[in-house]
Design a protein around this motif. Structure first.
Motif, PDB file in Angstrom:
ATOM      1  N   LEU A  78      -6.705  -7.091 -18.812  1.00 49.44           N
ATOM      2  CA  LEU A  78      -6.960  -6.105 -17.760  1.00 49.44           C
ATOM      3  C   LEU A  78      -6.355  -4.757 -18.132  1.00 49.44           C
ATOM      4  CD1 LEU A  78      -6.319  -8.330 -14.596  1.00 49.44           C
ATOM      5  CD2 LEU A  78      -8.470  -7.896 -15.814  1.00 49.44           C
ATOM      6  N   MET A  79      -5.184  -4.773 -18.742  1.00 45.91           N
ATOM      7  CA  MET A  79      -4.571  -3.537 -19.231  1.00 45.91           C
ATOM      8  C   MET A  79      -5.374  -2.969 -20.395  1.00 45.91           C
ATOM      9  SD  MET A  79      -1.584  -2.749 -17.613  1.00 45.91           S
ATOM     10  CE  MET A  79      -0.396  -2.034 -18.761  1.00 45.91           C
ATOM     11  N   MET A  80      -5.863  -3.845 -21.251  1.00 44.47           N
ATOM     12  CA  MET A  80      -6.675  -3.414 -22.386  1.00 44.47           C
ATOM     13  C   MET A  80      -7.942  -2.708 -21.918  1.00 44.47           C
ATOM     14  SD  MET A  80      -6.830  -3.522 -25.768  1.00 44.47           S
ATOM     15  CE  MET A  80      -5.926  -4.929 -26.432  1.00 44.47           C
ATOM     16  N   GLU A  81      -8.523  -3.226 -20.854  1.00 39.56           N
ATOM     17  CA  GLU A  81      -9.738  -2.640 -20.307  1.00 39.56           C
ATOM     18  C   GLU A  81      -9.474  -1.257 -19.698  1.00 39.56           C
ATOM     19  OE1 GLU A  81     -13.221  -4.732 -17.904  1.00 39.56           O
ATOM     20  OE2 GLU A  81     -11.489  -4.380 -16.623  1.00 39.56           O
ATOM     21  N   ARG A  82      -8.299  -1.083 -19.111  1.00 34.92           N
ATOM     22  CA  ARG A  82      -7.971   0.164 -18.422  1.00 34.92           C
ATOM     23  C   ARG A  82      -7.466   1.248 -19.366  1.00 34.92           C
ATOM     24  NH1 ARG A  82      -6.770   4.392 -17.054  1.00 34.92           N
ATOM     25  NH2 ARG A  82      -6.043   5.182 -15.041  1.00 34.92           N
ATOM     26  N   PHE A  83      -6.669   0.850 -20.379  1.00 36.87           N
ATOM     27  CA  PHE A  83      -6.038   1.835 -21.255  1.00 36.87           C
ATOM     28  C   PHE A  83      -6.563   1.695 -22.688  1.00 36.87           C
ATOM     29  CE2 PHE A  83      -2.880   0.785 -17.928  1.00 36.87           C
ATOM     30  CZ  PHE A  83      -2.775   2.046 -17.334  1.00 36.87           C
ATOM     31  N   PRO A  84      -7.307   2.680 -23.190  1.00 37.91           N
ATOM     32  CA  PRO A  84      -7.899   2.591 -24.528  1.00 37.91           C
ATOM     33  C   PRO A  84      -6.869   2.399 -25.646  1.00 37.91           C
ATOM     34  CG  PRO A  84      -8.874   4.398 -23.280  1.00 37.91           C
ATOM     35  CD  PRO A  84      -7.697   3.911 -22.483  1.00 37.91           C
ATOM     36  N   PRO A 121       0.829  -1.188   0.000  1.00 37.55           N
ATOM     37  CA  PRO A 121       0.000   0.000   0.000  1.00 37.55           C
ATOM     38  C   PRO A 121       0.871   1.249   0.000  1.00 37.55           C
ATOM     39  CG  PRO A 121       0.029  -1.006   2.176  1.00 37.55           C
ATOM     40  CD  PRO A 121       0.739  -1.945   1.253  1.00 37.55           C
ATOM     41  N   SER A 122       0.447   2.267  -0.722  1.00 33.90           N
ATOM     42  CA  SER A 122       1.238   3.487  -0.824  1.00 33.90           C
ATOM     43  C   SER A 122       0.390   4.612  -1.356  1.00 33.90           C
ATOM     44  CB  SER A 122       2.427   3.230  -1.758  1.00 33.90           C
ATOM     45  OG  SER A 122       3.065   4.422  -2.115  1.00 33.90           O
ATOM     46  N   ALA A 123       0.833   5.858  -1.077  1.00 34.55           N
ATOM     47  CA  ALA A 123       0.152   7.032  -1.623  1.00 34.55           C
ATOM     48  C   ALA A 123       0.768   7.410  -2.958  1.00 34.55           C
ATOM     49  CB  ALA A 123       0.267   8.192  -0.632  1.00 34.55           C
ATOM     50  N   ASP A 147       0.936   3.502  -7.430  1.00 36.04           N
ATOM     51  CA  ASP A 147       0.044   2.622  -6.685  1.00 36.04           C
ATOM     52  C   ASP A 147      -1.407   2.975  -6.972  1.00 36.04           C
ATOM     53  OD1 ASP A 147      -0.319   0.575  -4.455  1.00 36.04           O
ATOM     54  OD2 ASP A 147      -1.436   2.267  -3.655  1.00 36.04           O
ATOM     55  N   ALA A 148      -1.687   4.274  -7.033  1.00 36.01           N
ATOM     56  CA  ALA A 148      -3.057   4.717  -7.336  1.00 36.01           C
ATOM     57  C   ALA A 148      -3.476   4.236  -8.721  1.00 36.01           C
ATOM     58  CB  ALA A 148      -3.143   6.236  -7.243  1.00 36.01           C
ATOM     59  N   LEU A 149      -2.533   4.267  -9.676  1.00 33.03           N
ATOM     60  CA  LEU A 149      -2.835   3.799 -11.030  1.00 33.03           C
ATOM     61  C   LEU A 149      -3.154   2.313 -11.024  1.00 33.03           C
ATOM     62  CD1 LEU A 149      -2.841   4.067 -14.146  1.00 33.03           C
ATOM     63  CD2 LEU A 149      -0.384   3.616 -14.072  1.00 33.03           C
ATOM     64  N   ILE A 150      -2.327   1.530 -10.324  1.00 34.63           N
ATOM     65  CA  ILE A 150      -2.548   0.088 -10.275  1.00 34.63           C
ATOM     66  C   ILE A 150      -3.890  -0.226  -9.627  1.00 34.63           C
ATOM     67  CG2 ILE A 150      -1.714  -2.063  -9.246  1.00 34.63           C
ATOM     68  CD1 ILE A 150       1.129  -1.053  -9.683  1.00 34.63           C
ATOM     69  N   ARG A 151      -4.254   0.556  -8.602  1.00 36.02           N
ATOM     70  CA  ARG A 151      -5.542   0.351  -7.944  1.00 36.02           C
ATOM     71  C   ARG A 151      -6.716   0.646  -8.879  1.00 36.02           C
ATOM     72  NH1 ARG A 151      -5.578   0.354  -2.181  1.00 36.02           N
ATOM     73  NH2 ARG A 151      -3.478   0.436  -1.316  1.00 36.02           N
ATOM     74  N   SER A 152      -6.467   1.454  -9.903  1.00 35.37           N
ATOM     75  CA  SER A 152      -7.541   1.813 -10.829  1.00 35.37           C
ATOM     76  C   SER A 152      -7.792   0.723 -11.865  1.00 35.37           C
ATOM     77  CB  SER A 152      -7.211   3.128 -11.546  1.00 35.37           C
ATOM     78  OG  SER A 152      -6.193   2.940 -12.528  1.00 35.37           O
ATOM     79  N   ILE A 153      -6.924  -0.277 -11.921  1.00 39.37           N
ATOM     80  CA  ILE A 153      -7.095  -1.388 -12.863  1.00 39.37           C
ATOM     81  C   ILE A 153      -7.970  -2.454 -12.204  1.00 39.37           C
ATOM     82  CG2 ILE A 153      -5.902  -3.219 -14.129  1.00 39.37           C
ATOM     83  CD1 ILE A 153      -3.491  -1.331 -14.321  1.00 39.37           C
ATOM     84  N   ARG A 154      -9.008  -2.864 -12.901  1.00 39.00           N
ATOM     85  CA  ARG A 154      -9.967  -3.813 -12.335  1.00 39.00           C
ATOM     86  C   ARG A 154      -9.345  -5.196 -12.216  1.00 39.00           C
ATOM     87  NH1 ARG A 154     -13.508  -7.831 -13.711  1.00 39.00           N
ATOM     88  NH2 ARG A 154     -12.654  -7.877 -15.838  1.00 39.00           N
ATOM     89  N   ILE A 155      -9.176  -5.654 -10.982  1.00 38.37           N
ATOM     90  CA  ILE A 155      -8.700  -7.010 -10.729  1.00 38.37           C
ATOM     91  C   ILE A 155      -9.904  -7.839 -10.298  1.00 38.37           C
ATOM     92  CG2 ILE A 155      -7.169  -8.469  -9.370  1.00 38.37           C
ATOM     93  CD1 ILE A 155      -5.662  -6.538 -11.158  1.00 38.37           C
TER      94      ILE A 155
END
Length: 282
Positions: free
Chosen positions: A152-158, A9-11, A15-23
């Motif tokens: 998962l990357m495809m879903e997050r980044f157009p 966990p980190s600010a 880390d925020a970007l990774i958290r935005s990817i749907r796992i």
């Protein structure tokens, strides 16, 4: 990027970007299977009941169990599958089927994603037996989950499809292009998924490093991880050959993989031919 970096966990904005990817969350059926397998004395009947509770998954499992990967046996029930293949191998097959259900690529460019993943899993099982790299069920799971970070990357980044093209054409590490464009890569995200789903540690580590071919020569890295990364290169070469393509990844790490297994050029070519023939059979 290490496993600790992925999970800590980190600010930090990364880390925020990774958290935005749907796992996708770990499926309840997988949790039940893992709990049974972790019991002091796993019960085959109990595991059969868990698997049989999902009719569609059971049917898909039987189809896989009767494929050429396992010698085209005539398996008619989950009980028979467990008896012939063993609890761990059946659980690995089910885990892969659940992954397909949870990770559904919606992009047309990923229509063949699971087809390629299935071939890789098939090839990893073959090589685990031929080269004695470790348990077949672990190799199978790695083969299926190796590239799960891609959808998962495809879903997050157009624009991720463009990243894949650039990474595939790059002379350097595949993941370096991803990191430069998106501050993370499919290997790190796939590793995170594997950890969240409770997959074996060697699978998570192998996913994380499967484009880092220097790790094959790193004696500080567990042998199981080094062998799976090396075997993945042999699989990649065969898959590309089956598709009528040259493997850019083999050009980057093929010599290292062959040296790891003590394979000469002729032996590597023979393994490739056997794998391609197996792909044609399916």
């Amino acid at each position: 990027m290490s496993i600790a970096t992925v999970a800590a966990p980190s600010a930090d904005p990364v880390d925020a970007l990774i958290r935005s990817i749907r796992i996708p969350p770990r499926p309840s059926l997988l949790i039940s299977m893992q709990e049974e397998l972790d019991a002091p004395e796993p019960s085959q009947p109990a595991l059969a009941r868990i698997i049989s509770s999902d009719v569609a998954m059971s049917a898909s499992l039987l189809k896989l169990a009767n494929s050429s990967m396992f010698g085209r046996r005539t398996i008619k029930s989950i009980d028979q599958a467990l008896a012939f293949l063993g609890l761990n191998q059946v659980a690995a097959l089910m885990t892969g089927l659940l992954a397909r259900q949870a990770i559904a690529p919606s992009h047309a460019s990923l229509a063949s994603f699971w087809e390629v993943s299935s071939r890789r899993a098939q090839a990893m099982v073959f090589l685990s037996r031929r080269l004695h790299t470790g348990p077949a069920d672990v190799a199978h799971t790695f083969g299926l989950f190796c590239d799960t970070g891609i959808p998962l990357m495809m879903e997050r980044f157009p624009d991720y499809a463009r990243t894949l093209d650039e990474a595939g054409a790059s002379a350097g590490p595949f993941t370096r292009v991803e990191d430069a464009r998106h501050t993370t890569n499919h290997a790190a995200i796939g590793c995170l998924l594997a950890r969240n789903w409770g997959l074996p540690t060697e699978v998570s580590w192998s996913i994380l490093h499967h484009h880092d071919y220097e790790v094959i020569e790193d004696r500080a890295t567990p042998e199981s991880v080094r062998s799976m990364v090396a075997a993945s290169l042999l699989c990649e070469r065969a898959i590309q050959d089956f598709q009528g393509l040259e493997s850019a990844e083999w050009a980057k790490g093929g010599a290292i993989a062959c040296a790891h297994f003590g394979l000469g050029e002729t032996e590597a070519d023979e393994l490739q031919d056997e794998l391609v023939e197996a792909f044609h059979e399916d």
